[in-house]
Design an enzyme around this catalytic site. Structure first.
Site, PDB file in Angstrom:
ATOM      1  N   SER A   1      32.534  32.291  50.100  1.00  0.00           N
ATOM      2  CA  SER A   1      33.674  33.205  50.012  1.00  0.00           C
ATOM      3  C   SER A   1      34.032  33.455  48.562  1.00  0.00           C
ATOM      4  O   SER A   1      33.871  32.582  47.710  1.00  0.00           O
ATOM      5  CB  SER A   1      34.886  32.623  50.753  1.00  0.00           C
TER       6      SER A   1
ATOM      7  N   ARG B   1      42.560  30.816  42.973  1.00  0.00           N
ATOM      8  CA  ARG B   1      43.411  32.003  42.858  1.00  0.00           C
ATOM      9  C   ARG B   1      44.750  31.723  43.553  1.00  0.00           C
ATOM     10  O   ARG B   1      44.796  31.512  44.754  1.00  0.00           O
ATOM     11  CB  ARG B   1      42.689  33.187  43.511  1.00  0.00           C
TER      12      ARG B   1
ATOM     13  N   GLU C   1      30.521  46.955  48.288  1.00  0.00           N
ATOM     14  CA  GLU C   1      30.353  46.794  46.847  1.00  0.00           C
ATOM     15  C   GLU C   1      29.070  47.450  46.345  1.00  0.00           C
ATOM     16  O   GLU C   1      28.028  47.387  47.019  1.00  0.00           O
ATOM     17  CB  GLU C   1      30.341  45.315  46.486  1.00  0.00           C
TER      18      GLU C   1
END
Length: 389
Positions: free
Chosen positions: A156, A361, A264
């Site tokens: 991930s 994050r 992407e």
């Protein structure tokens, strides 16, 4: 117009991170009931959901137990590490899996989606090979040539990804990829290093009974295989945008179902090269929390519920920058939030993760500017002001 759609729906979210949290907020605004599921308690999306479950999503028995208990209308995966064969069973029982159980099965592994694009749909990708051992990796890396890029087939947010400059770095890269692999596979993908001008995400919204639509392309910058900042619009030529849209539609049509896909691409001087795809809101798409009238989470919700999306308005140069932890802690406190918010057209999202570790994050700063450079500078400046203590 479909007037037969009845709300609220009962939604089960598999994976309850920061992207899931924003999706739950969007779902709650339309009165839906949400069960947030993850492998640890008090995950970000659990904090705003109606109820939560802590299970191993790689356990078919655990998945069976919570689906039987809650009987959701829709199952919405938000992470890769899920026993996807079980989703096929749920779908056969009449539960809607987003985008479909087959698509989720495909996209949970980088090898399947890459093979679909390259071999079945004849779409240009980086040259690539697979390896299940260090010895196989050494051979594949030699064949592709150096430098090359190594990734676990299941991970991930780019975890486990590295650039291999020469033969001496192969073993270290293998160990890093395996240590950061999700699920129960030891397979890696090694691919040609593309000398790109910009890397973009094209948020592609596939609808049940309406045409596929797109957001303005999002540029992004990565470090350690993980996104650090993103900006919208990406500033690429109209012909390259159209080419990216054509490829994104081709791949998402092959996968089927409905919802948002983060597709992407590498954009080089001459080419638009498909990189990978997530069948859900994308971390780089967090910029849409400030850049659009409907953010990616609201778009995902509308698409999966079959609600109309009449228009997507982009508000001009906008950017996001991540707020990272620097050390391990299970007592999270932030300073600098007031300072970060003192600048005009800046917003902050703190995810509410209960623990931190280096490079995790923890939040994101969002900004609008007169141009992309100013928006990026504002977002980065705001993010740098917020400290974990």
């Amino acid at each position: 117009m479909n007037n037969s759609i009845k709300l609220p729906k009962k939604l089960m979210l598999l994976g309850a991170g920061e992207l899931g949290k924003e999706f739950v907020i969007a779902a709650q605004r339309l009165g839906n009931y949400v069960i947030a599921v993850d492998r640890y308690p008090n995950a970000p999306a659990m904090q705003v959901a109606d109820c939560s479950e802590v299970i191993s999503m790689l356990s078919a028995d655990d998945l069976e137990a919570i689906v039987t208990k809650h009987e959701p209308d829709l199952i919405i995966p938000e992470i890769e590490a899920i026993r996807t064969e079980k989703l096929l069973e749920f779908e056969q029982r009449g539960i809607t899996v987003i985008p479909t159980a087959a698509a989720t099965n495909y996209t949970m592994n980088r090898d399947r989606i890459r093979d679909l694009a390259n071999q079945q749909l004849a779409i240009r990708t980086a040259r690539y090979g697979y390896a299940n051992s260090l010895e196989e990796l050494s051979i594949a890396a030699d064949l592709i040539g150096f430098p090359n890029v190594l990734k676990p087939v299941m991970s991930s947010s780019g975890k486990g990804q590295s650039v291999i400059q020469n033969k001496d770095e192969v073993e270290q890269a293998w160990n890093y990829a395996i240590a950061n692999s999700r699920g129960d596979t030891q397979k890696v993908i090694v691919e040609e290093f593309i000398d790109f001008e910009i890397e973009i995400t094209l948020l592609t919204i596939k609808q049940w009974n309406a045409p596929t639509i797109f957001c303005a392309p999002i540029g992004h910058r990565q470090e350690r295989g993980d996104y650090q900042e993103s900006w919208q619009p990406a500033g690429i030529s109209e012909d390259k945008i159209l080419k990216a849209q054509e490829i994104a539609k081709k791949v998402t049509d092959a996968l089927g179902g409905a919802g948002i896909f983060g597709v992407e691409f590498f954009i080089t001087k001459d080419e638009v090269i498909f990189s990978e795809l997530s069948p859900r809101p994308h971390d780089t798409g967090m910029v849409t929390l400030i850049s659009q009238n409907l953010n990616e989470f609201e778009l995902h919700l509308r698409a999966v519920l079959g609600l109309p999306i009449s228009n997507i308005a982009q508000f001009g140069p906008s950017a996001s920058a991540v707020i990272l932890a620097s050390e391990k802690s299970d007592s999270i406190t932030y300073t600098g939030v007031a300072d970060a918010l003192s600048e005009i057209d800046v917003d902050i999202r703190l995810f509410g993760k209960p623990t931190s570790h280096p490079y995790r994050r923890m939040g994101v700063a969002l900004a609008k500017g007169a141009d992309i450079q100013q928006a990026r500078e504002k977002a980065t400046r705001a993010a740098s002001k917020i400290k974990l203590v």
